[in-house]
Scaffold this motif. Structure first.
Motif, PDB file in Angstrom:
ATOM      1  N   THR A 181      52.977  21.146  26.862  1.00 26.63           N
ATOM      2  CA  THR A 181      52.265  21.962  27.840  1.00 26.63           C
ATOM      3  C   THR A 181      52.294  23.442  27.445  1.00 26.63           C
ATOM      4  N   LYS A 182      53.455  23.891  26.958  1.00 25.86           N
ATOM      5  CA  LYS A 182      53.549  25.298  26.539  1.00 25.86           C
ATOM      6  C   LYS A 182      52.653  25.571  25.337  1.00 25.86           C
ATOM      7  N   ALA A 183      52.573  24.614  24.428  1.00 28.65           N
ATOM      8  CA  ALA A 183      51.745  24.788  23.235  1.00 28.65           C
ATOM      9  C   ALA A 183      50.286  24.934  23.639  1.00 28.65           C
ATOM     10  N   ILE A 184      49.850  24.093  24.563  1.00 25.77           N
ATOM     11  CA  ILE A 184      48.449  24.129  24.973  1.00 25.77           C
ATOM     12  C   ILE A 184      48.150  25.435  25.712  1.00 25.77           C
ATOM     13  N   ALA A 185      49.090  25.885  26.530  1.00 24.34           N
ATOM     14  CA  ALA A 185      48.897  27.162  27.230  1.00 24.34           C
ATOM     15  C   ALA A 185      48.818  28.309  26.216  1.00 24.34           C
ATOM     16  N   PHE A 186      49.673  28.248  25.199  1.00 16.77           N
ATOM     17  CA  PHE A 186      49.670  29.288  24.162  1.00 16.77           C
ATOM     18  C   PHE A 186      48.320  29.326  23.446  1.00 16.77           C
ATOM     19  N   ILE A 187      47.808  28.149  23.108  1.00 15.78           N
ATOM     20  CA  ILE A 187      46.547  28.074  22.362  1.00 15.78           C
ATOM     21  C   ILE A 187      45.403  28.660  23.188  1.00 15.78           C
ATOM     22  N   ASP A 192      41.590  32.990  24.186  1.00 21.46           N
ATOM     23  CA  ASP A 192      41.065  33.878  25.230  1.00 21.46           C
ATOM     24  C   ASP A 192      41.245  35.337  24.811  1.00 21.46           C
ATOM     25  N   ASP A 193      42.426  35.653  24.270  1.00 20.01           N
ATOM     26  CA  ASP A 193      42.726  37.035  23.871  1.00 20.01           C
ATOM     27  C   ASP A 193      41.806  37.530  22.768  1.00 20.01           C
ATOM     28  N   ARG A 194      41.214  36.613  22.016  1.00 16.79           N
ATOM     29  CA  ARG A 194      40.354  37.017  20.905  1.00 16.79           C
ATOM     30  C   ARG A 194      38.877  36.892  21.249  1.00 16.79           C
ATOM     31  N   GLY A 195      38.578  36.845  22.523  1.00 13.83           N
ATOM     32  CA  GLY A 195      37.186  36.865  22.959  1.00 13.83           C
ATOM     33  C   GLY A 195      36.473  35.527  22.850  1.00 13.83           C
ATOM     34  N   PHE A 196      37.243  34.448  22.714  1.00 19.75           N
ATOM     35  CA  PHE A 196      36.618  33.116  22.704  1.00 19.75           C
ATOM     36  C   PHE A 196      36.473  32.635  24.144  1.00 19.75           C
ATOM     37  N   MET A 197      35.413  31.877  24.361  1.00 22.91           N
ATOM     38  CA  MET A 197      35.086  31.412  25.698  1.00 22.91           C
ATOM     39  C   MET A 197      35.366  29.907  25.736  1.00 22.91           C
ATOM     40  N   GLU A 198      36.147  29.476  26.699  1.00 20.89           N
ATOM     41  CA  GLU A 198      36.403  28.044  26.802  1.00 20.89           C
ATOM     42  C   GLU A 198      35.250  27.367  27.519  1.00 20.89           C
ATOM     43  N   VAL A 199      34.741  26.302  26.928  1.00 18.71           N
ATOM     44  CA  VAL A 199      33.595  25.596  27.517  1.00 18.71           C
ATOM     45  C   VAL A 199      33.903  24.103  27.599  1.00 18.71           C
ATOM     46  N   GLU A 200      33.079  23.416  28.390  1.00 22.95           N
ATOM     47  CA  GLU A 200      33.195  21.968  28.508  1.00 22.95           C
ATOM     48  C   GLU A 200      31.849  21.338  28.190  1.00 22.95           C
ATOM     49  N   THR A 201      31.837  20.492  27.191  1.00 26.03           N
ATOM     50  CA  THR A 201      30.583  19.826  26.804  1.00 26.03           C
ATOM     51  C   THR A 201      30.702  18.340  27.125  1.00 26.03           C
ATOM     52  N   PRO A 202      29.590  17.614  27.072  1.00 24.77           N
ATOM     53  CA  PRO A 202      29.625  16.216  27.531  1.00 24.77           C
ATOM     54  C   PRO A 202      30.601  15.343  26.763  1.00 24.77           C
ATOM     55  N   PHE A 245      26.590  32.170  22.782  1.00 23.30           N
ATOM     56  CA  PHE A 245      28.038  32.184  22.994  1.00 23.30           C
ATOM     57  C   PHE A 245      28.679  32.111  21.612  1.00 23.30           C
ATOM     58  N   GLU A 246      28.929  33.268  21.024  1.00 18.87           N
ATOM     59  CA  GLU A 246      29.240  33.295  19.593  1.00 18.87           C
ATOM     60  C   GLU A 246      30.686  32.943  19.270  1.00 18.87           C
ATOM     61  N   ARG A 247      31.522  32.931  20.300  1.00 20.38           N
ATOM     62  CA  ARG A 247      32.898  32.467  20.085  1.00 20.38           C
ATOM     63  C   ARG A 247      33.219  31.481  21.205  1.00 20.38           C
ATOM     64  N   VAL A 248      33.245  30.216  20.867  1.00 16.03           N
ATOM     65  CA  VAL A 248      33.521  29.205  21.889  1.00 16.03           C
ATOM     66  C   VAL A 248      34.632  28.281  21.418  1.00 16.03           C
ATOM     67  N   TYR A 249      35.346  27.738  22.390  1.00 20.68           N
ATOM     68  CA  TYR A 249      36.284  26.664  22.040  1.00 20.68           C
ATOM     69  C   TYR A 249      36.315  25.643  23.145  1.00 20.68           C
ATOM     70  N   GLU A 250      36.682  24.426  22.756  1.00 18.01           N
ATOM     71  CA  GLU A 250      36.865  23.357  23.722  1.00 18.01           C
ATOM     72  C   GLU A 250      38.155  22.645  23.345  1.00 18.01           C
ATOM     73  N   LEU A 251      38.969  22.412  24.360  1.00 19.09           N
ATOM     74  CA  LEU A 251      40.259  21.762  24.151  1.00 19.09           C
ATOM     75  C   LEU A 251      40.210  20.510  25.003  1.00 19.09           C
ATOM     76  N   GLY A 252      39.999  19.369  24.377  1.00 16.34           N
ATOM     77  CA  GLY A 252      39.831  18.186  25.221  1.00 16.34           C
ATOM     78  C   GLY A 252      39.907  16.903  24.438  1.00 16.34           C
ATOM     79  N   LEU A 271      41.332  20.384  19.540  1.00 12.48           N
ATOM     80  CA  LEU A 271      40.802  21.733  19.751  1.00 12.48           C
ATOM     81  C   LEU A 271      39.666  21.924  18.759  1.00 12.48           C
ATOM     82  N   GLU A 272      38.492  22.318  19.260  1.00 10.51           N
ATOM     83  CA  GLU A 272      37.433  22.724  18.333  1.00 10.51           C
ATOM     84  C   GLU A 272      37.008  24.121  18.712  1.00 10.51           C
ATOM     85  N   PHE A 273      36.836  24.975  17.706  1.00 15.24           N
ATOM     86  CA  PHE A 273      36.348  26.319  18.014  1.00 15.24           C
ATOM     87  C   PHE A 273      35.347  26.776  16.964  1.00 15.24           C
TER      88      PHE A 273
END
Length: 509
Positions: A181-187, A192-202, A245-252, A271-273
RNA sequence: GGGGGCGUAGCUCAAUCUGGCAGAGCAAUGGACUCUUAAUCCAUAGGUUGAAGGUUCGAUUCCUUCCGCCCUCACCA
């Protein structure tokens, strides 16, 4: 005693609790403190009074948790409990300090019950911290017994099927999942700190693409439509880059309908970014920074050398910079008697590959179909991969096995792609993204042709993705990191099932 | 899917090799005990030996099939 009888005894205790006015499955009431609060309020046991010395106005704490052990002796008892802070503490219960009812409740309390107690802290004669209960009650009655107190729950099958018991009984299991859980929170914070936007895709797709793997099939009733559980979010994430959205990531979760193993669970976390205006070189730096940060933040390394992490009886050195090696160089260094010129000779490579096939007819058949780059890849996997211990970026992947990656401008049959290997396992896969819609179309066509030639795992031709690329995707680099495998490394877990709370199991009956 | 191993009381394990009354500790139940730390002491109870079939006078033990789990190979991250 048989299981049913053990449960029956506890049901009868539950009934007796009701008679005392204690609901054995009661409604929640406020709990003012955690066991951590007790430790924080008086950090040193030496500063606590002994029992006779407890002051009239001593601070009263109120804690609730699960009973782990009870030691009764006549008119007193010690009871060990653990609460949501995951700390443990003792209660001292004496007949003299409790109401008659609370004393009777104690008689109906079993290991495993949830209890609530109030009272001041003190130091026992043996010098331990304890709470002297002035009131005590059962919040929830446990009808089933916990595993044996000394050995805990050891049976792997029961541990995976009944993770709730595993978590109660085994401290190291709790630690692994807290670390996860801590690892995922860290990631998340890192991106987020580097301007990446977390998104959810299908997660339900009508095409199988973004990776090569067999999918799970599901069905939408109202549309009467078969759908595939996603094997990768890649093509949706790059559509978002096209969308600006030039910096995106999805963790799922991704789902792949393949065999199970200590490194494979059918659903796994990825994790994909995607990072526009960056290259694979930027990704190597970012990956190194993130994983080194994780290792430091989680404190999983040796105390005196935080970047040396124990793993499978060995130690992995995460100290950057990590080596960057092409598959060619790695094979050349590993295989004796192979000259640099041999690596440019397809027939020579095929011969070397046959030598590594070990007489396996399936492998030999595949070798005959392989091109130059794939043969080097095969030799790499057979001879080098399992020996790569410390984190290493492997480059030089052939375009033919990289259908979504951009070609290298100097070597058009090689993709600008790397995989990160740690402890002989693939942890990350990344490349400069292919933005040329015409080249992408050719790659999809090659996949279709491969399928027609009998290759089982190929990508579907995604016409809408081509259309998106035709709108123009900025130069972009993208990466996928297998979170479960990363957590395995961080927690020194030999099996992926040890880092997934509820790994897939066949139904027990 | 192929190969190997394992499955005994709620839990942790003996007995299986070499067939002969299925045992112990913890947990439970009753009793003693106001400072335990895997508490201690006395007593009691607890078993479809994963399931089905076979061999045998007799099967937890040997054989066959099935179920589940673990390891390994193949596919993959």
């Amino acid at each position: 005693m048989a299981e049913e009888d053990l449960i029956q005894v506890r049901r009868e205790k539950a009934a007796s609790l009701r008679e005392l006015g204690v609901h054995p499955f009661g409604v929640a009431q406020p709990v003012r403190h955690t066991i951590s609060d007790l430790l924080r309020a008086v950090p040193s046991v030496d500063d606590l009074p002994d029992e006779p010395g407890i002051a009239e106005d001593a601070p009263v704490f109120e804690i609730a948790g699960r009973v782990l052990a009870i030691r009764r002796f006549g008119k007193g008892a010690f009871l060990r409990m653990r609460d949501r802070s995951l700390e443990e503490n003792q209660l001292f219960l004496s007949k003299a300090a409790l109401s008659d009812r609370d004393w009777q409740v104690l008689g109906l309390t079993d290991v495993g019950d949830y209890v609530l107690a109030r009272g001041p802290q003190f130091r026992t004669r043996r010098g331990d911290r304890a709470l002297r209960a002035s009131s005590f009650t059962v919040l929830t009655k446990a009808l089933r017994p916990l595993p044996e107190k000394w050995h805990g729950l050891a049976d792997k099958e029961l541990r995976y099927r009944q993770r709730y018991v595993d978590l109660i009984a085994n401290e190291d299991v709790r630690r692994v999942f807290v670390t996860r859980t801590k690892a995922i929170a860290f990631i998340r914070r890192f991106f987020d700190d580097r301007g990446f936007m977390e998104v959810e895709t299908p997660m339900m797709h009508s095409l199988v693409s973004g990776a090569t793997a067999r999918p799970f099939i599901t069905h939408h009733n109202a549309l009467d439509l078969d759908l595939f559980m996603r094997i990768a979010p890649e093509l949706y994430l790059k559509r978002l880059v096209v969308g600006g959205f030039e910096r995106v990531y999805e963790l799922g979760r991704n789902f792949r309908n393949e065999g199970l193993s200590p490194r494979h669970n059918p659903e796994f976390t990825m994790l994909e970014f995607y990072w526009a205006h960056a290259t694979w070189n930027d990704l190597m730096e970012l990956t190194e920074e993130m994983i080194v940060g994780l290792v430091r933040e989680l404190g999983v390394g040796n105390p005196e050398d935080p970047l040396k992490v124990p793993c499978g009886g060995d130690v992995i050195d995460f100290t950057p910079p990590w080596p960057r090696v092409s598959m060619r160089e790695a094979v050349l260094a590993r295989m004796e008697g192979v000259a640099e010129a041999d690596l440019d000779d397809v027939e020579k490579l095929r011969e070397l590959a046959r030598g590594q096939a070990g007489g396996d007819p399936k492998k030999e058949g595949e070798i005959e179909r392989m091109g130059h780059g794939e043969l080097i890849g095969f030799l790499f996997e057979e001879t080098v991969e399992s020996h790569l211990h410390r984190p290493t970026f492997i480059t030089g992947f052939p375009v033919s096995v990289s259908p979504l990656a951009r070609r290298n401008d100097e070597q058009p049959d090689i993709a600008d792609r790397f995989e990160l290997m740690i402890a002989g396992r693939e942890v990350a896969n990344a490349f400069n993204e292919l933005g040329d819609p015409d080249d992408q179309r050719l790659r999809f066509e090659a996949q279709t042709a491969a399928r027609e030639a009998g290759v089982e795992e190929t990508m579907d031709y995604d016409e809408d993705y081509i259309r998106a690329l035709e709108h123009g995707m900025p130069p972009t680099a993208g990466e996928g990191i297998g979170i479960d495998r990363l957590v395995m490394l961080l927690t020194d877990s030999p099996s992926i099932r040890d880092v997934i709370l509820f790994p897939l199991m066949r139904p027990a009956d």
